[in-house]
Motif scaffolding. Structure first.
Motif, mmCIF file in Angstrom:
data_model
loop_
_atom_site.group_PDB
_atom_site.id
_atom_site.type_symbol
_atom_site.label_atom_id
_atom_site.label_comp_id
_atom_site.label_asym_id
_atom_site.label_seq_id
_atom_site.Cartn_x
_atom_site.Cartn_y
_atom_site.Cartn_z
ATOM 1 N N ALA A 1 -17.658 1.510 4.303
ATOM 2 C CA ALA A 1 -16.697 1.590 5.153
ATOM 3 C C ALA A 1 -16.162 2.859 5.673
ATOM 4 N N TRP A 2 -15.773 2.991 6.753
ATOM 5 C CA TRP A 2 -15.211 4.214 7.380
ATOM 6 C C TRP A 2 -13.860 4.479 7.303
ATOM 7 N N SER A 3 -13.351 5.652 7.086
ATOM 8 C CA SER A 3 -11.799 5.624 7.300
ATOM 9 C C SER A 3 -11.590 5.755 8.753
ATOM 10 N N PRO A 4 -10.372 5.338 9.487
ATOM 11 C CA PRO A 4 -10.157 5.296 10.555
ATOM 12 C C PRO A 4 -10.306 6.636 11.240
ATOM 13 N N ASP A 5 -10.087 7.647 10.693
ATOM 14 C CA ASP A 5 -10.317 8.962 11.434
ATOM 15 C C ASP A 5 -11.741 9.643 11.324
ATOM 16 N N GLY A 6 -12.663 8.830 10.498
ATOM 17 C CA GLY A 6 -14.040 9.172 10.308
ATOM 18 C C GLY A 6 -14.255 10.408 9.192
ATOM 19 N N ARG A 7 -13.092 10.684 8.557
ATOM 20 C CA ARG A 7 -13.296 11.673 7.517
ATOM 21 C C ARG A 7 -13.843 11.203 6.111
ATOM 22 N N PRO B 1 -5.472 5.579 6.676
ATOM 23 C CA PRO B 1 -6.189 6.666 6.601
ATOM 24 C C PRO B 1 -6.799 7.107 5.368
ATOM 25 N N SER B 2 -5.936 6.823 4.178
ATOM 26 C CA SER B 2 -6.460 7.182 2.868
ATOM 27 C C SER B 2 -6.166 6.114 1.863
ATOM 28 N N GLU B 3 -6.356 4.885 2.436
ATOM 29 C CA GLU B 3 -5.846 3.600 1.365
ATOM 30 C C GLU B 3 -7.087 2.592 1.755
ATOM 31 N N VAL B 4 -7.558 1.834 0.742
ATOM 32 C CA VAL B 4 -8.636 0.866 0.855
ATOM 33 C C VAL B 4 -8.089 -0.332 0.230
ATOM 34 N N GLU B 5 -8.881 -1.381 0.480
ATOM 35 C CA GLU B 5 -8.507 -2.854 -0.009
ATOM 36 C C GLU B 5 -9.774 -3.389 -0.219
ATOM 37 N N GLN C 1 -5.406 -3.227 -3.568
ATOM 38 C CA GLN C 1 -5.214 -2.063 -2.610
ATOM 39 C C GLN C 1 -4.996 -0.694 -3.384
ATOM 40 N N PHE C 2 -5.417 0.363 -2.757
ATOM 41 C CA PHE C 2 -5.258 1.598 -3.552
ATOM 42 C C PHE C 2 -5.668 2.641 -2.861
ATOM 43 N N PRO C 3 -4.674 3.885 -2.961
ATOM 44 C CA PRO C 3 -4.752 5.046 -2.251
ATOM 45 C C PRO C 3 -5.845 6.094 -2.806
ATOM 46 N N ILE C 4 -6.299 6.868 -2.047
ATOM 47 C CA ILE C 4 -7.143 7.817 -2.360
ATOM 48 C C ILE C 4 -6.424 9.169 -2.304
ATOM 49 N N ALA D 1 -9.495 6.920 -10.223
ATOM 50 C CA ALA D 1 -8.141 6.446 -9.932
ATOM 51 C C ALA D 1 -7.763 5.003 -10.445
ATOM 52 N N SER D 2 -6.531 4.784 -10.625
ATOM 53 C CA SER D 2 -6.242 3.450 -10.905
ATOM 54 C C SER D 2 -5.829 2.589 -9.726
ATOM 55 N N PRO D 3 -6.220 1.525 -9.608
ATOM 56 C CA PRO D 3 -5.925 0.601 -8.428
ATOM 57 C C PRO D 3 -4.801 0.073 -8.715
#
Length: 142
Positions: free
Chosen positions: A31-37, A90-94, A121-124, A136-138
């Protein structure tokens, strides 16, 4: 054997190797982040997500592998598998996870959930520091 995760141009020529992993940690979903970073790579059978800072990797071609951060959602006592990985910011996944058992009778190589599937869900944490692999902890979606 091992696997490489790398960027390639549309003609198939390699742009940049991001990282190499062993055969026990295969890539099941990307999965790509919305900004492609950032690129998120899921190893489904252990519900492990590795995040690669692609933006940093492209700016530092002299470094053989890109910085990565990983989140493990499975343990030796609680085996979990993951699916349906996606960025929700931008820096969170699910992703969806469920427990499974190696003792379950299997006639195929497919694992089956032994618990109800839940969404996590958890942030990066950014930035992803070069040369440092961090767990990291989800958290559950709220």
């Amino acid at each position: 054997p091992s696997f490489e995760v790398r960027l390639e141009s549309p003609d198939g020529s390699a742009i940049r190797r991001l990282y190499r992993i062993g055969d026990g940690d295969p890539c099941s979903e990307l999965a790509w982040s919305p900004d492609g970073r950032l690129l998120a790579v899921l190893s489904a059978h252990v519900a492990r997500v590795r995040f690669v800072d692609v933006d940093w990797a492209l700016k530092h071609p002299e470094t053989p592998t890109a910085p990565a951060r990983q989140v493990d959602l499975s343990t030796e006592r609680d085996l979990r598998m993951g699916r349906d990985l996606r960025f929700v910011g931008p820096s969170e996944v699910e992703l969806a996870i469920c427990s499974y058992s190696l003792a379950e009778p299997r006639q195929t190589h497919e694992r089956r959930c032994t618990s109800q599937e839940i969404r996590k869900q958890f942030p990066i944490s950014l930035p992803i520091n070069p040369g440092r692999l961090v767990s990291a902890s989800p958290r559950s979606p709220g």
